[in-house]
Design an enzyme around this catalytic site. Sequence first.
Site, PDB file in Angstrom:
ATOM      1  N   ASP A 471      35.875  38.091  37.341  1.00 39.68           N
ATOM      2  CA  ASP A 471      36.649  38.235  36.113  1.00 39.68           C
ATOM      3  C   ASP A 471      35.757  38.040  34.885  1.00 39.68           C
ATOM      4  OD1 ASP A 471      38.848  38.622  34.506  1.00 39.68           O
ATOM      5  OD2 ASP A 471      39.977  36.895  35.236  1.00 39.68           O
ATOM      6  N   ASP A 541      46.437  42.922  33.226  1.00 40.89           N
ATOM      7  CA  ASP A 541      47.111  41.651  33.483  1.00 40.89           C
ATOM      8  C   ASP A 541      48.630  41.805  33.402  1.00 40.89           C
ATOM      9  OD1 ASP A 541      44.790  40.246  33.890  1.00 40.89           O
ATOM     10  OD2 ASP A 541      44.738  39.335  31.900  1.00 40.89           O
TER      11      ASP A 541
END
Length: 731
Positions: A471, A541
Amino acid sequence: MRRLWLGLPFVVLAIPAQARVTAAPGARVFRLDGNGVTYALGIDDKGYLRSIHWGGAVAESDPIVVPIVTEPSSFDPTPTVTAQEFPGQGEGLVTEPGVKVAFADGNRDLVLKYRSHRVDGETLTVELADIAQPFTATLRYTIDPDTGILARSATIHNGSRRPVRVEQLAAAVFTLPSGDDYRLNYLTGRHAAEWTLKTVPVTPALTAIESRRGLTGHGNNPWFAIGKEGKTAEESGPVWFGALAWSGSFRISVAQDVLGRVRIAAGYNPYDFAWRLKPGETLETPVFYAGYSDHGMGGASRTFHDFQLAHILPDHARAKLRPVLYNSWEATAFDVTESGQMALAEKAAAIGAERFVVDDGWFGARDSDRAGLGDWTVNPRKFPNGLKPLIDKVKSLGMDFGLWVEPESVNPDSDLYRRHPDWVIAFPGRPRTEARNQLVLNLARADVRAHVLGWLDRLVSENDIAFLKWDVNRRWTEPGWPGQAPEDQQRLYVDYIRNLYAILDTLRQRHPGLEIEGCAGGGGRVDLGMMARVDEVWPSDNTDPSDRLAIQDGFTRAYAPATMMAWVTDSPNWANTRVTSLDYRFLSAMQGGLGIGANLIKWQAEDFATATKWIAAYKTIRPTVQRGKLYRLVSPDASVSTSATMYVGRDQRQAVLFQMLHSSMWRDNPGAILPLGLAPEQRYRVRMLGGGALPAGIPTIASGRYWMTQGIRAPLKGDFVGAAFVFEAAP
């Protein structure tokens, strides 16, 4: 095989009939052919390398000639309107250059002309040289026989004894013929709202699709598609498309020149970019992949998907299907413990998950996002015996084990930062902007690169880890490089990404079975450069199932569904507080790689039963969804209540049609959805995915031709409901 031509200065080599690179003797024209696409370029009488044709196949017997350019006026002399393949910023060029430099003596005029070429199978290499300075640009062209996708890149070389300042460098420049009906499609958005398709006219006003963020960014993706007004639709008409394989700051520019031709250039973003090219040094660009389809936007997507599966993704056609994964973030956030994760693992295995991933919070002093990032050792309070007991438990349940990592950032409140405050991207003596309480490590530094690779290697070597979720949760700011010479600090934009690639490549070489997901707060770094090094990507997301239909529609314009992860999470959704059923959430997420991120601790018995049903159903269609041909039958749009996608297996033996209803009104009477991609003469048996009876009026068995002409109608009513039909070849 084609016969061998021997002639100077051009040759035709013996190569497969499906793809060829041709340089006809004496014609001063090159052509690359593959899968119904021809790309042609040539040398004019002044020595310029010129663009000639990019589009549908030109018959071998038909001539391809270098067009004659006449000076339109004294304001636009001939050199400035010559459609060069890779123009230097010289002779008064006013369109986007391939390369812009400043020589040590102050000269900024660069005129590149043909010097030599070489043909090797499906690859053409052409060297251009400045008319006076010892400066060259080597262009590389490769065409794929199965898709007609062209790969272009450039390498510049400083042959002088003094440095040359490079201020702009493209991987490629393309030209389309004059016309006022071109329409540019690109993908844009922001965090949690990525992958919005925009369509604008191509005009003399320059359109720049770019990122200045140090990474690809949520805002604009390095992909484009150009069609024609009134001619290009989803399944018909011409489309020119392409994507830059680069994960840092980039720019793709599109505009008409003064003669109405469309000029497209893509490469490093010149914003804040400079490279001091030392004597004898070379600088190579990323690869710009580009293609053509005469079957509309859908045909362009499927062609690009095929190319990515065959040539870009790790392991190519041998790549494994994406397993059904469970991620613990929404259940626990930073409250990660051995016992808590074991309990979640038992529940995940019970519904059919195949991979269990522990997200943020397992390392260092990581009880919030304020501390611990950069200290990649297992937290002894949370895991007193290390990760092994949890990993053993996960594997005993029939799942493999994964971890979340964020290797490129650091919290100021961390042991790593206290030891190495000079390791972050910053300008000495200036403010250091924090985002999510973190700074960006300078991977351009050799010591930082070695450190990051070292701890990742140890982590995977010392634990039975099958998967890393990699990430990135902030962009660059204050892009300084402390300790580097001022004239070389802007190399940061290239050296950082090169070292990122090197870390990923080395890690995969040392651990061949390791799989990696690329994530940057969702879709902030999705591009062909990363896709060559990761097995899957996290598009957004935002996991709201309705929003995700639009996100997935945009994503698949450019990238293969085989890489696209989609999760089932809790309702109401965090992104917009929308309430949806678990059935609807599964039907949305099953249109990519399926994951579950919900808090299973709060689920009821009926939730587990629903999830078990849908996960088992997904596994029966997984190869078709992840590796089949995608048809966007009805794209999500505010003006329509229904959307529909169809995935057809490579052998056309199975297909699945998802129909999703956003909302209905009392007077709605939607028509039938017409499937695409079925074999017309093949008879197909149709069933409801997940079980249940077919709606009234739908036959059980019919030919592919019947389904594609008569269609199928799901009488959906209400808000946020869906259905999926599976077509399977019948004897």
